[in-house]
Scaffold this motif. Structure first.
Motif, PDB file in Angstrom:
ATOM      1  N   GLY A 103      28.464  45.960  42.569  1.00  0.00           N
ATOM      2  CA  GLY A 103      28.368  46.880  42.341  1.00  0.00           C
ATOM      3  C   GLY A 103      29.493  47.448  41.708  1.00  0.00           C
ATOM      4  N   MET A 104      29.955  46.552  41.247  1.00  0.00           N
ATOM      5  CA  MET A 104      31.651  46.588  40.728  1.00  0.00           C
ATOM      6  C   MET A 104      31.862  47.995  39.172  1.00  0.00           C
ATOM      7  N   LYS A 105      32.618  48.651  39.057  1.00  0.00           N
ATOM      8  CA  LYS A 105      32.390  49.456  37.467  1.00  0.00           C
ATOM      9  C   LYS A 105      32.846  48.787  36.212  1.00  0.00           C
ATOM     10  N   MET A 106      32.957  49.201  35.631  1.00  0.00           N
ATOM     11  CA  MET A 106      33.429  48.406  33.663  1.00  0.00           C
ATOM     12  C   MET A 106      34.289  49.505  33.520  1.00  0.00           C
ATOM     13  N   ALA A 107      35.652  49.269  33.408  1.00  0.00           N
ATOM     14  CA  ALA A 107      36.645  50.056  32.786  1.00  0.00           C
ATOM     15  C   ALA A 107      36.462  51.208  30.966  1.00  0.00           C
ATOM     16  N   GLU A 108      35.813  49.898  30.552  1.00  0.00           N
ATOM     17  CA  GLU A 108      36.193  49.156  28.777  1.00  0.00           C
ATOM     18  C   GLU A 108      35.143  48.745  29.118  1.00  0.00           C
ATOM     19  N   ASP A 117      27.823  34.639  36.982  1.00  0.00           N
ATOM     20  CA  ASP A 117      26.415  34.984  35.968  1.00  0.00           C
ATOM     21  C   ASP A 117      26.448  35.890  35.645  1.00  0.00           C
ATOM     22  N   PHE A 118      25.451  36.637  34.843  1.00  0.00           N
ATOM     23  CA  PHE A 118      25.133  37.699  34.091  1.00  0.00           C
ATOM     24  C   PHE A 118      25.639  39.096  35.234  1.00  0.00           C
ATOM     25  N   ASN A 119      24.787  38.619  35.968  1.00  0.00           N
ATOM     26  CA  ASN A 119      24.399  39.575  37.556  1.00  0.00           C
ATOM     27  C   ASN A 119      25.854  39.767  38.021  1.00  0.00           C
ATOM     28  N   PHE A 120      26.573  38.907  38.160  1.00  0.00           N
ATOM     29  CA  PHE A 120      27.526  39.996  38.967  1.00  0.00           C
ATOM     30  C   PHE A 120      27.980  40.517  39.289  1.00  0.00           C
ATOM     31  N   LEU A 121      28.420  41.199  38.044  1.00  0.00           N
ATOM     32  CA  LEU A 121      29.197  43.310  38.212  1.00  0.00           C
ATOM     33  C   LEU A 121      27.726  43.797  39.450  1.00  0.00           C
ATOM     34  N   ASN A 122      26.815  44.034  38.791  1.00  0.00           N
ATOM     35  CA  ASN A 122      25.319  44.624  39.592  1.00  0.00           C
ATOM     36  C   ASN A 122      25.651  44.392  40.849  1.00  0.00           C
ATOM     37  N   SER A 155      25.641  40.248  29.083  1.00  0.00           N
ATOM     38  CA  SER A 155      24.681  40.797  29.681  1.00  0.00           C
ATOM     39  C   SER A 155      23.530  39.609  28.466  1.00  0.00           C
ATOM     40  N   LYS A 156      22.293  39.542  29.085  1.00  0.00           N
ATOM     41  CA  LYS A 156      21.617  38.320  28.666  1.00  0.00           C
ATOM     42  C   LYS A 156      20.933  38.549  26.826  1.00  0.00           C
ATOM     43  N   ASP A 157      21.331  39.875  26.787  1.00  0.00           N
ATOM     44  CA  ASP A 157      20.288  40.311  25.776  1.00  0.00           C
ATOM     45  C   ASP A 157      21.647  40.194  24.110  1.00  0.00           C
ATOM     46  N   PHE A 158      22.705  38.984  24.911  1.00  0.00           N
ATOM     47  CA  PHE A 158      23.463  39.298  23.659  1.00  0.00           C
ATOM     48  C   PHE A 158      23.985  37.495  23.929  1.00  0.00           C
ATOM     49  N   SER A 159      23.559  37.315  22.482  1.00  0.00           N
ATOM     50  CA  SER A 159      22.871  35.233  22.775  1.00  0.00           C
ATOM     51  C   SER A 159      24.577  34.408  23.410  1.00  0.00           C
ATOM     52  N   MET A 160      25.462  35.667  22.059  1.00  0.00           N
ATOM     53  CA  MET A 160      27.453  34.619  22.189  1.00  0.00           C
ATOM     54  C   MET A 160      27.866  35.000  23.664  1.00  0.00           C
ATOM     55  N   ASP A 161      27.269  35.488  24.655  1.00  0.00           N
ATOM     56  CA  ASP A 161      27.917  35.832  25.610  1.00  0.00           C
ATOM     57  C   ASP A 161      28.163  34.542  26.678  1.00  0.00           C
ATOM     58  N   SER A 162      28.540  33.562  26.283  1.00  0.00           N
ATOM     59  CA  SER A 162      28.507  32.794  27.560  1.00  0.00           C
ATOM     60  C   SER A 162      29.862  32.251  26.348  1.00  0.00           C
ATOM     61  N   ILE A 173      36.721  45.693  29.642  1.00  0.00           N
ATOM     62  CA  ILE A 173      37.373  45.680  31.253  1.00  0.00           C
ATOM     63  C   ILE A 173      37.466  45.986  32.143  1.00  0.00           C
ATOM     64  N   ILE A 174      37.113  45.188  33.423  1.00  0.00           N
ATOM     65  CA  ILE A 174      36.597  45.316  34.591  1.00  0.00           C
ATOM     66  C   ILE A 174      37.941  45.980  35.198  1.00  0.00           C
ATOM     67  N   GLN A 175      36.868  47.065  36.252  1.00  0.00           N
ATOM     68  CA  GLN A 175      37.824  48.166  36.946  1.00  0.00           C
ATOM     69  C   GLN A 175      38.522  46.973  37.995  1.00  0.00           C
ATOM     70  N   ASP A 176      39.684  47.509  38.068  1.00  0.00           N
ATOM     71  CA  ASP A 176      40.239  46.708  39.479  1.00  0.00           C
ATOM     72  C   ASP A 176      39.689  46.967  41.237  1.00  0.00           C
ATOM     73  N   PHE A 177      39.140  45.282  41.503  1.00  0.00           N
ATOM     74  CA  PHE A 177      38.826  45.480  42.818  1.00  0.00           C
ATOM     75  C   PHE A 177      39.597  44.279  43.794  1.00  0.00           C
TER      76      PHE A 177
END
Ligand SMILES: Nc1ncnc2c1ncn2[C@@H]1O[C@H](COP(=O)(O)OP(=O)(O)OP(=O)(O)O)[C@@H](O)[C@H]1O
Ligand SMILES: [Mg+2]
Lengths: 812, 229
Positions: A543-548, A535-540, A553-560, A601-605
Motif C-alpha cells: 500500500g505504498m504510493k508513487m510520487a511521480e 517483484d512487480f506487486n510490492f507497491l500494491n 508493471s507486467k504491461d511493460f515488457s521492458m520493466d525488468s 519516484i516512490i513516496q518516502d516510506f
C-alpha cells in the motif's frame, strides 16, 4: 547494652504498628527495587567480561564518509586481519567472524531447520575468545574447510544422544559439512550467540585481497601492555597503502582528490567490553544495549532508595515529639548524648536490617516474574550479599543519623516541662524532603507517560504504507523458482488480497547498499542507495504510493531493466525531473558502467526504525541486470495482504499451500507489525521498567506521606481539638490540614517541570521522528500526584478532624 | 437558662462502664455564678463538658436556654455551642502555632465575623485585659497568668451567654489565680452566667452558690453568704 537496645527497638516496632509497617515495608520495597536494578545493571556491565583476555580484545570497525554518505559499520575487509597480524608486532592474535546475508537450511537425517545463528569463523576464534569445548579439539576444529562446530543445545537438537563428531550435515542441500566439535552454548552476556561455526577456510572470499568489501567482524588480541591508541595511530598509513590504490582503481579518482572532496576513511578499534553498551554501528551482530539506559536506571535506583530513606528519616523525626519525653527521662537518669545517639542508630540499623532481609526475599520471589515481563534472565547474585550487608549498615546510619542527632540534642528540662515547641526547624526539613520525593515522583511519572506516548507515536506514525494485516512468510527463497507458482496459488485464495515476494521487507536491513551515480547539470553525482529487490506487486501489497511516474508493471515488457527510487534519493541527487533519467551502476561487464532508466519516484516510506531518518533507496525489479550480471529473481520474504478476519483459517490454508511446495521445509511466518515493532525492543523494555519503577517510587513516597500525615494529625490533635471547641467545622479542619500537602505537591510540580523538560528532550533526541515535550502530560502527571497525595492524607485527616475534641484535650 | 432532669453520662470502654454522671438534676439561672467542687473523678469535668455541649448526654433531659439539647445532633450542638458558650481550661489550651492575637480571634473567625470588625473587637479585648502589648507573642513566650488571660479573652470575645471554666486557676499561683477570679467576677457582674470547677474552697466562695459532686451525683449545695468582694 546492645541487646537491650535491640529489645527496645523490637518493642517499639510492635507498639507502633502503622509506623513500623510503613517504615519497614517502605524501605524494603525501595531496597528491593534497588537490588533488582543493580542486578540488571550488573548483568549489562558484565557483557563479554568473562573472556580471559577480555581487556586486550578489540573489534576492528570502520567509519567512513564517501561522496557525502556516512558509513559506520562493525565490519572490516577480509585482508585486514592478516595485515594487522603481520605488520604490527603488538597484535598477538586475530580472528574473523563472517557476516552472512542469508540463513542456510541444515539437514541431518530427518531433522531440518533453517538456521539463523549460523556463521563462518577463523580457527583462531578459540584463541581469542573463551569458548569451552565439550567434545573436540579447539586447535584443529576449524582449520579444515567444511568443518562445523555446534553448540551443545544445537547438537542435541539434531543428534539427540548420538555423538555428532565426524557426522556429515548438509547445508542448503548442496554442501556437506563435517562436525568437528561441540562447544558450550554462549552465555547470555555475550554480544554474539551463534549455534554453528563453519570454518572460514571453507569460503574462498576469506582469502580475498579486496579492501573495499567489508564482510567480516574482525577481532584482535593485543599483547600485554600494548596500547590500542598507538596501534590506531598507525592505521592511516595502512589505509593509504592498501585501500588507496583500490579506491583509485574503482572510482577513477585519486585518494588525495577524494580527501579534498570531503571524503574520509577511518579504521578504529572498539574495546570488546564496550561493544554491548557503547557500540551503535550498523551491522552489529545483535541488538546491543545502551549505556544511557544504564545511567537512567542507576539514577532511578538511587532515587527510590533515597525516597525510602527519606521516609525513614521523616517518620523518625516526626515521631521525635512523642519520643522527647523518653529522651528527657533518660537524660535526667544519667544517659549522655553519645549513648542516646548509639541507641537511635542501633534502632535504625535493626529496622533497616529487617527491611533488607524482607527486600532480598521480595527480590527472590519477584525475579522470575520480572524476567518474564522485561525479557531478561537476571538471577540473584549471592556474591552481592556482603555488599548488601555493608549497604544496610550504611543506609541504617544514614537514615538514622538525623533523628539520632536531633533527638539526642533535646534539653531534658525543656522537654519535661512540656513547653518544647513541635520544632519548626524539623517540620521545615520534613517539608523539603517531601518536596524532594514528590519532585522525583512527578519527573518519573511525566517521563513514563511521555516515553509511552513516543512509542505509541512511533507505532502509529504514518510509515508510508499500511502495516496492518500483512502476513510475512519467511525463508520462501528455499523453494527457489517455485515461488512464482506459490504466489499464484496464494493469490487465488479469497482471504489473500495481494501477494508479493521481495529480498527484503521494512524493518529488516536492506538487501544491500551501493554507490549509484546520476548525471546532473553540475556533473555526475554519487550517492549510496539502500537496495530492495522486489517483484512487480510490492507497491500494491504494502500500500505504498508513487510520487511521480509509475511502479513496475507486467504491461511493460521492458520493466525488468528499470528502477524506482524514493523521494529522499531525488533530494540527495538534487535533480529536477528524475523520471526518465538514468542511474549509473558501477562495475558492468568490461568495467563499463551500466545505465538504468528511472521510471518512477516512490513516496518516502520508513524502511528502518524511526530512530533514523529515511535514507535514499532504490527498488530494483527482479531479473534486472545490475553490477554486470543478472540480479536476483526471487527473495526471502513473501508478503501477503490478508483479510482481517478468520486469521487462523487463513494461516492454515497458507501453510497447506506452502507444504505443497516446500515438502519438509518448516512454515515460518510473522505478522509484519510484530516484526517491525521489534525494532523498538530496547525502548519497550525501558518503558516497562520505567513504568514499574516510577509507580514504585510514587508508592513509596505516598507511603511516607501517609505516615507523615498520621503524625502531623496526631501532633495537631490538640490544635484540632481547640479549634473544634471554638467552633471549627470538619470541612474547615480538613482544608486546614490538607492545604499543607497541597502546597508541597505544587512546589514539587514547579520544580519538576524544568527537570523533566530537559530530561525528556534529551531522550527524544534519540528519535529522528518524535513528539514534543507535552505540557499537558506534565500537568496530568502533577494532578495525579496531587490526587494521590491528598487521597493519602485524607483518611488520616478525616480521622483527626472527626474525633471528639474532649478526647483530644484530655491528653493534656 | 440551664436545667437538667435525671441527666446521666456513661462511659463505656472495652473493660468497664463508668457512670460519670448519675441522675443529676441541676438548675442554673441566667446571670448566676456557680462553683462546682468534688473529689477527683467525681464527674466535675464531665458535667462541664456535657453542659457546655462538648459531649453528648447518655440519658435524661438537658434544656439550654429553652432548647432540648439531648435531642440535638452533634452538628446542632456545635452550632449552639459556638453562639452561646465560652470555655476556659486549667491548661489554657492555647494553640502554640498562633499568636496571642490570632488565638483570641479564632472564635470570631469561626462565627464568620468580617475581618475589620474582628480586628477591632480583638484589639479592644486585649486592651481591656491589659495584654495588648503581647498581641504578637506566642503562648510559650507568656507566663501562666498571661496565658490564662488570653484564654479568658478568647472565651469571652464572642459575647457568650455562659462561660464554663474547668479549674481555671489550677495551674496558677495565688496572685495570678486571684486575677483570673477577678476577671470572671467582673464578667459575671456584666451579666454572663459562669459555671466554674475548682478545688479551692476560697475561690469557690466567689460564686453565688457551690455544688458538691460525689460519684456523679450532687451531694450538697450551699449558697455562699458573702459573695465576692
Ligand atoms: N472519655 C472517658 N472514657 C472513659 N471514662 C471516662 C472518660 N472521661 C471521664 N471518664 C471517667 O468518668 C469519671 C469522671 O471523670 P471526670 O474527668 O469528670 O472527673 P473529675 O471530677 O473532673 O476529676 P478531676 O478532679 O481529677 O479532674 C472518672 O471515673 C473517669 O475515669
Ligand atoms: Mg477534671
Amino acid at each position: 547494652m546492645f541487646w537491650s537496645y535491640v529489645k527496645i527497638t523490637v518493642r517499639n516496632v510492635i507498639r507502633q504498628k502503622l509506623y513500623s509497617a510503613i517504615n519497614i515495608l517502605g524501605l524494603a520495597i525501595g531496597v528491593a527495587a534497588c537490588i533488582t536494578i543493580i542486578l540488571y545493571v550488573q548483568e549489562e556491565l558484565s557483557y563479554d567480561r568473562y573472556h580471559e583476555k577480555a581487556d586486550r580484545i578489540y573489534r576492528v570497525a570502520l567509519s567512513a564518509r564517501i561522496g557525502g554518505n556516512d558509513f559506520n559499520v562493525a565490519l572490516s575487509a577480509a585482508p585486514i586481519a592478516g595485515t594487522l597480524l603481520e605488520e604490527f608486532p603488538e597484535v598477538e592474535t586475530t580472528t574473523r567472524i563472517g557476516y552472512l546475508g542469508g540463513y542456510p537450511v541444515i539437514r541431518y537425517g530427518d531433522k531440518v531447520f533453517s538456521e539463523e545463528r549460523y556463521t563462518t569463523a577463523d580457527s583462531t576464534i578459540f584463541d581469542v575468545f573463551d569458548i569451552p569445548f565439550i567434545i573436540g579439539d579447539p586447535k584443529t576444529a576449524l582449520t579444515q574447510p567444511n568443518s562445523l562446530v555446534l553448540t551443545e543445545s544445537t547438537a542435541r537438537r539434531y543428534f539427540g544422544d548420538e555423538n555428532p563428531i565426524g557426522k556429515l550435515m548438509t547445508s542448503d542441500k548442496v554442501n556437506e559439512r563435517m562436525v568437528t566439535g561441540v562447544i558450550k552454548d554462549f552465555p547470555h552476556n555475550s554480544h554474539f550467540h551463534y549455534d554453528f561455526l563453519l570454518s572460514l577456510a571453507t569460503s574462498p572470499d576469506s582469502r580475498s585481497t579486496n579492501w573495499l568489501n567489508n564482510n567480516y567482524h574482525t577481532y584482535i588480541v593485543l599483547k600485554e601492555g600494548a596500547s590500542a591508541e598507538e596501534l590506531e595511530a598507525k592505521f592511516p598509513d595502512m589505509i593509504r597503502k592498501y585501500v588507496g590504490p583500490q579506491v583509485e582503481q574503482a572510482l577513477g579518482v585519486s585518494w588525495d582528490q577524494m580527501a579534498e572532496d570531503g571524503s574520509s576513511y577511518e579504521i578504529f578499534l572498539q574495546p570488546l567490553t564496550d561493544i554491548h553498551l557503547h557500540s551503535h554501528l550498523d551491522r552489529e551482530i545483535e541488538v546491543n544495549g545502551n549505556i544511557t539506559y544504564i545511567y537512567i536506571f542507576s539514577i532511578i535506583a538511587a532515587f527510590i532508595l533515597i525516597i525510602a530513606c527519606i521516609n525513614f528519616m521523616n517518620l523518625a523525626s516526626a515521631r521525635s515529639a512523642s519520643r522527647a519525653r523518653e529522651v528527657g527521662i533518660r537524660k535526667t537518669l544519667g544517659s549522655n548524648r553519645g549513648m542516646l545517639v548509639r541507641q537511635f542508630l542501633i534502632e535504625s540499623i535493626v529496622l533497616t536490617f529487617a527491611s533488607v532481609v524482607l527486600a532480598v526475599i521480595l527480590v527472590l520471589l519477584i525475579l522470575p516474574w520480572f524476567n518474564n515481563q522485561v525479557g531478561l534472565q537476571l538471577s540473584f547474585r549471592y556474591s552481592n550479599l556482603p555488599w548488601i550487608v555493608l549497604g544496610t549498615i550504611l543506609v541504617g546510619i544514614l537514615a538514622g543519623s538525623y533523628p539520632a542527632f536531633f533527638l539526642s540534642s533535646f534539653n531534658p528540662v525543656i522537654v519535661l516541662r512540656g513547653t518544647m515547641k513541635s520544632s519548626g526547624r524539623g517540620s521545615r526539613l520534613r517539608s523539603s524532603l517531601v518536596v524532594f520525593q514528590f519532585t522525583i515522583s512527578i519527573i518519573l511519572f511525566t517521563s513514563t507517560i511521555m516515553v509511552r506516548n513516543q512509542l505509541d507515536y512511533v507505532q502509529e506514525k504514518n510509515l508510508g504504507y499500511a502495516p496492518e494485516n500483512l502476513l510475512v512468510v519467511e525463508k520462501t527463497d528455499d523453494i527457489g523458482q517455485q515461488i512464482q507458482a506459490f504466489k499464484l496459488e496464494l493469490a487465488e485464495q479469497n482471504s489473500v488480497l495481494e501477494v508479493t515476494n521481495s529480498t527484503c521487507i521494512p524493518g529488516e536491513p536492506p538487501s544491500g547498499e551501493s554507490v549509484f551515480g546520476m548525471s546532473t547539470p553540475t556533473g555526475d553525482q554519487y550517492q549510496i542507495l539502500a537496495m530492495y529487490f522486489t517483484d512487480f506487486n510490492f507497491l500494491n501489497t504494502y500500500g505504498m504510493k508513487m510520487a511521480e511516474g509509475r511502479f513496475f508493471s507486467k504491461d511493460f515488457s521492458m520493466d525488468s531493466n528499470t528502477v524506482v527510487i524514493n523521494q529522499a534519493a531525488v533530494e540527495a541527487y538534487g535533480v529536477e525531473d528524475p523520471v526518465g533519467k538514468e542511474l549509473i551502476v558501477f562495475g558492468g561487464p568490461d568495467n563499463q558502467n551500466a545505465r538504468i532508466p528511472i521510471i518512477g519516484i516512490i513516496q518516502d516510506f520508513h524502511f528502518e526504525s524511526l530512530h533514523s531518518p529515511i535514507r535514499p533507496m532504490v527498488i530494483v525489479p527482479y531479473r534486472t541486470r545490475i553490477f554486470g550480471g543478472p540480479g536476483p529473481t526471487f527473495g526471502r520474504y513473501t508478503t501477503l495482504r490478508i483479510q482481517p478476519y478468520d486469521i487462523s483459517a487463513t494461516l492454515a490454508s497458507v501453510e497447506a499451500i506452502w507444504a505443497g511446495f516446500a515438502l519438509d521445509q518448516a512454515f515460518e511466518y510473522t505478522f509484519f507489525e510484530d516484526n517491525f515493532n521489534a525494532l523498538y525492543n530496547n525502548e519497550f523494555r525501558t518503558q516497562t521498567l520505567a513504568t514499574m519503577f516510577s509507580v514504585l517510587a510514587i508508592f513509596v513516597a505516598c507511603l511516607g506521606l501517609l505516615g507523615l500525615a498520621s503524625f502531623t494529625a496526631e501532633q495537631r490533635t490538640k490544635e484540632i481539638g481547640i479549634r473544634k471547641v471554638l467552633g471549627a467545622t470538619v470541612p474547615g479542619i480538613f482544608t486546614l490540614l490538607s492545604r499543607d500537602v497541597l502546597n508541597l505537591v505544587l512546589i514539587s510540580a514547579l520544580l519538576s517541570l524544568p527537570i523533566s523538560w530537559y530530561a525528556m528532550n534529551n531522550w527524544l533526541e534519540n528519535f529522528a521522528y518524535r513528539i514534543g515535550y507535552s505540557l499537558l502530560t506534565f500537568i496530568i502527571a502533577s494532578l495525579v500526584a496531587l490526587v494521590i497525595a491528598v487521597f493519602t492524607v485524607t483518611w488520616q485527616v478525616i480521622k483527626a478532624a472527626t474525633t471528639n475534641p474532649i478526647t483530644a484535650l484530655r491528653y493534656e | 437558662m440551664i436545667k437538667t432532669k435525671d441527666l446521666c453520662k456513661v462511659f463505656r470502654t472495652e473493660e468497664m462502664e463508668t457512670t460519670a454522671l448519675n441522675d443529676l438534676n441541676i438548675d442554673i439561672q441566667n446571670g448566676e455564678f456557680v462553683s462546682v467542687m468534688g473529689p477527683s473523678g467525681s464527674g466535675k469535668s464531665t458535667l462541664l463538658n456535657v453542659l457546655g455541649m462538648l459531649d453528648s448526654t447518655s440519658s435524661g433531659e438537658y434544656h439550654f436556654n429553652g432548647e432540648e439539647v439531648s435531642l440535638h445532633s452533634e452538628h446542632q450542638r456545635a452550632d449552639c455551642r459556638k453562639r452561646n458558650v465560652g470555655f476556659v481550661f486549667q491548661s489554657f489550651n492555647l494553640i502554640d502555632e498562633l499568636t496571642v492575637f490570632e488565638n483570641v480571634e479564632l472564635p470570631l473567625f469561626y462565627l464568620k465575623v468580617p475581618g475589620a470588625e474582628r480586628r477591632k473587637r480583638v484589639d479592644e479585648m486585649l486592651d481591656q485585659m491589659g495584654i495588648a502589648a503581647r498581641r504578637n507573642h506566642f503562648p510559650q513566650q507568656l507566663s501562666g497568668g498571661q496565658q490564662q488571660r488570653v484564654a479568658v479573652s478568647r472565651a469571652v470575645i464572642s459575647n457568650p451567654k455562659v462561660i464554663f471554666a474547668d479549674e481555671p486557676t489550677g495551674n496558677l499561683d495565688s496572685s495570678n489565680g486571684k486575677e483570673v477570679m477577678e476577671l470572671l467576677a467582673e464578667l459575671n457582674n456584666q451579666g454572663t452566667t459562669i459555671i466554674m470547677v475548682t478545688h479551692s474552697p476560697t475561690y469557690a466562695e466567689w460564686g453565688h452558690r457551690t455544688v458538691h459532686l460525689f460519684d456523679g451525683r450532687i451531694v450538697a449545695e450551699a449558697t455562699n453568704g458573702k459573695p465576692h468582694a
